[in-house]
Design a protein around this motif. Structure first.
Motif, PDB file in Angstrom:
ATOM      1  N   ALA A   1      48.580  53.868  29.892  1.00 14.83           N
ATOM      2  CA  ALA A   1      48.613  52.407  29.978  1.00 14.83           C
ATOM      3  C   ALA A   1      49.790  51.933  30.822  1.00 14.83           C
ATOM      4  N   GLN A   2      50.937  52.560  30.656  1.00 15.30           N
ATOM      5  CA  GLN A   2      52.124  52.162  31.417  1.00 15.30           C
ATOM      6  C   GLN A   2      51.954  52.485  32.902  1.00 15.30           C
ATOM      7  N   ASN A   3      51.335  53.614  33.199  1.00 19.85           N
ATOM      8  CA  ASN A   3      51.070  53.963  34.593  1.00 19.85           C
ATOM      9  C   ASN A   3      50.138  52.946  35.241  1.00 19.85           C
ATOM     10  N   VAL A   4      49.064  52.602  34.553  1.00 19.61           N
ATOM     11  CA  VAL A   4      48.086  51.651  35.100  1.00 19.61           C
ATOM     12  C   VAL A   4      48.722  50.278  35.307  1.00 19.61           C
ATOM     13  N   GLY A   5      49.604  49.893  34.394  1.00 21.33           N
ATOM     14  CA  GLY A   5      50.206  48.567  34.476  1.00 21.33           C
ATOM     15  C   GLY A   5      51.471  48.485  35.298  1.00 21.33           C
ATOM     16  N   TYR A   6      51.905  49.608  35.888  1.00 20.53           N
ATOM     17  CA  TYR A   6      53.186  49.640  36.589  1.00 20.53           C
ATOM     18  C   TYR A   6      53.254  48.636  37.736  1.00 20.53           C
ATOM     19  N   GLY A   7      52.236  48.606  38.583  1.00 21.94           N
ATOM     20  CA  GLY A   7      52.251  47.695  39.726  1.00 21.94           C
ATOM     21  C   GLY A   7      52.271  46.240  39.296  1.00 21.94           C
ATOM     22  N   LEU A   8      51.617  45.945  38.190  1.00 23.82           N
ATOM     23  CA  LEU A   8      51.592  44.575  37.672  1.00 23.82           C
ATOM     24  C   LEU A   8      52.963  44.183  37.133  1.00 23.82           C
ATOM     25  N   LYS A   9      53.655  45.161  36.510  1.00 16.51           N
ATOM     26  CA  LYS A   9      55.004  44.897  36.008  1.00 16.51           C
ATOM     27  C   LYS A   9      55.963  44.604  37.151  1.00 16.51           C
ATOM     28  N   ILE A  10      55.866  45.396  38.225  1.00 17.05           N
ATOM     29  CA  ILE A  10      56.707  45.185  39.406  1.00 17.05           C
ATOM     30  C   ILE A  10      56.424  43.815  40.024  1.00 17.05           C
ATOM     31  N   ALA A  11      55.167  43.377  39.932  1.00 16.54           N
ATOM     32  CA  ALA A  11      54.784  42.079  40.489  1.00 16.54           C
ATOM     33  C   ALA A  11      55.230  40.911  39.625  1.00 16.54           C
ATOM     34  N   GLY A  12      55.786  41.212  38.433  1.00 19.37           N
ATOM     35  CA  GLY A  12      56.336  40.157  37.590  1.00 19.37           C
ATOM     36  C   GLY A  12      55.339  39.483  36.680  1.00 19.37           C
TER      37      GLY A  12
ATOM     38  N   LYS B   1      53.539  40.160  29.917  1.00 16.83           N
ATOM     39  CA  LYS B   1      53.047  41.272  29.113  1.00 16.83           C
ATOM     40  C   LYS B   1      51.592  41.091  28.716  1.00 16.83           C
ATOM     41  N   SER B   2      51.212  39.863  28.409  1.00 19.70           N
ATOM     42  CA  SER B   2      49.826  39.615  28.015  1.00 19.70           C
ATOM     43  C   SER B   2      48.873  39.804  29.193  1.00 19.70           C
ATOM     44  N   GLN B   3      49.288  39.389  30.380  1.00 21.57           N
ATOM     45  CA  GLN B   3      48.461  39.579  31.577  1.00 21.57           C
ATOM     46  C   GLN B   3      48.299  41.062  31.887  1.00 21.57           C
ATOM     47  N   ILE B   4      49.418  41.781  31.761  1.00 21.43           N
ATOM     48  CA  ILE B   4      49.381  43.223  32.031  1.00 21.43           C
ATOM     49  C   ILE B   4      48.479  43.930  31.033  1.00 21.43           C
ATOM     50  N   ALA B   5      48.624  43.600  29.761  1.00 24.37           N
ATOM     51  CA  ALA B   5      47.829  44.241  28.709  1.00 24.37           C
ATOM     52  C   ALA B   5      46.336  44.004  28.917  1.00 24.37           C
TER      53      ALA B   5
END
Length: 348
Positions: A93-104, A107-111
């Motif tokens: 899950a963290q790998n898949v969401g990594y680019g979204l986290k970098i994009a700011g 947490k709810s959007q990323i999840a």
């Protein structure tokens, strides 16, 4: 409508030319494969689209905007590597969401997006596992989901299946095509595997020594190769040295046997080569077709296919036949007659 465009792309490393005058227009939602042997420039071209390499000259356009010198993180392009390149200390899950986290993103959007992507690759139950707990095929699915999570305008895949075994490769190949069609995302895929390119692509770009040999649909590339390199690289083919007899009608001679080609360009009395695929050849004589006779050299059992090599006028000719129960397999040393349609062969 053109979505991605490469215009007169040239790339040199010192005195070595890696890519020369590369021109390509890719439509929105199209799946295009770069196919060619190692060192032909296909991965270098892909890396220039991604921004990891800069062209020596030429222009890269995406949605009408010049991206030639735009940094990779500003291109909105997703990349899937051969080596997976997953972060070992992060969960799926963290790998898949990594680019979204970098994009700011929140947490709810990323999840929500991670859940959507894991559903797309059918790996919801693996969200909390780490890469070392996954098979190679599962890791590559995660890498694909990570690339897609950022909603890229273009998806780039650099030989993503080459490290996998044959069965997993086939399954994941079908999965990639399903996902690509479901999302309608423009995709550029690099491979040296002709079967992958033929089965996945809307169009194929065959490359050799940094240059484009031919661009076409899988059917065009296989049935109507523009050059001898394409004819030999994509699929198996018979290339027989023949002499022109009647240039205006495409009639040639192999030893003492005459053949008429269905496709030919401007001919003169110089030797040319006759091209015909092994599966076009059938045993026996047929009126109105090309007929050749020779002697069986070898018979190889390949499961659903039986491959027969025969000597015709001092040259080897290969024919592939379906393994049908009623078919009597000839033996080495026996005489054999074969026929093939006029339109099934061409001259190079």
């Amino acid at each position: 409508m053109t979505h991605l465009e490469l215009i007169h792309i040239h790339k040199s490393f010192g005195s070595t030319v890696a890519v020369e005058d590369f021109n390509l227009s890719v439509r929105q939602g199209e799946f295009v494969s770069f196919l060619g042997p190692s060192g032909c420039g296909k991965t270098t071209t892909l890396r220039m689209i991604a921004g990891f390499e800069l062209p020596s000259s030429g222009t890269i356009m995406l949605d009408g905007k010049d991206l030639t010198y735009t940094p990779p993180n500003k291109r909105n392009v997703g990349m899937v590597f051969q080596s997976y390149a997953l972060f070992p200390h992060m969960t799926v899950a963290q790998n898949v969401g990594y680019g979204l986290k970098i994009a700011g993103q929140s947490k709810s959007q990323i999840a929500a997006r991670v859940e959507e992507m894991l559903s797309l690759i059918q790996m919801e139950a693996f969200a909390n596992r780490y890469p070392h707990q996954l098979s190679g095929g599962q890791q590559q699915r995660v890498a694909l989901a990570r690339a897609l999570a950022i909603r890229p305008k273009v998806l780039l895949l650099d030989e993503p299946l080459s490290a996998l075994d044959a069965k997993i490769r086939l399954e994941l190949r079908q999965e990639i095509r399903r996902i690509q069609q479901q999302l309608g995302i423009t995709t550029v895929y690099v491979t040296h595997d002709q079967e992958e390119a033929l089965s996945l692509s809307d169009r194929i770009v065959v490359m050799n020594q940094g240059k484009i040999e031919q661009i076409g649909t899988p059917t065009e590339i296989y049935n109507e190769p523009a050059t001898e390199f394409v004819a030999q690289f994509v699929g198996y083919i018979n290339l027989l040295p023949v002499k022109v007899v009647t240039p205006s009608e495409g009639v040639v001679r192999l030893g003492n046997q005459l053949i008429r080609a269905g496709r030919f360009g401007h001919l003169n009395d110089k030797p040319v080569r006759l091209a015909v695929r092994p599966e076009e050849l059938k045993s026996g004589f047929a009126e109105g077709a090309n007929n050749l006779s020779g002697r069986v050299e070898s018979v190889t059992y390949l499961g659903s296919i039986i491959r027969i090599r025969m000597e015709v006028e001092g040259h080897l000719l290969t024919l592939d036949m379906f393994n049908e129960r009623r078919f009597t397999v000839p033996k080495a040393g026996e005489s054999l007659s074969v026929h093939f349609p006029i339109e099934a062969c061409w001259l190079l």
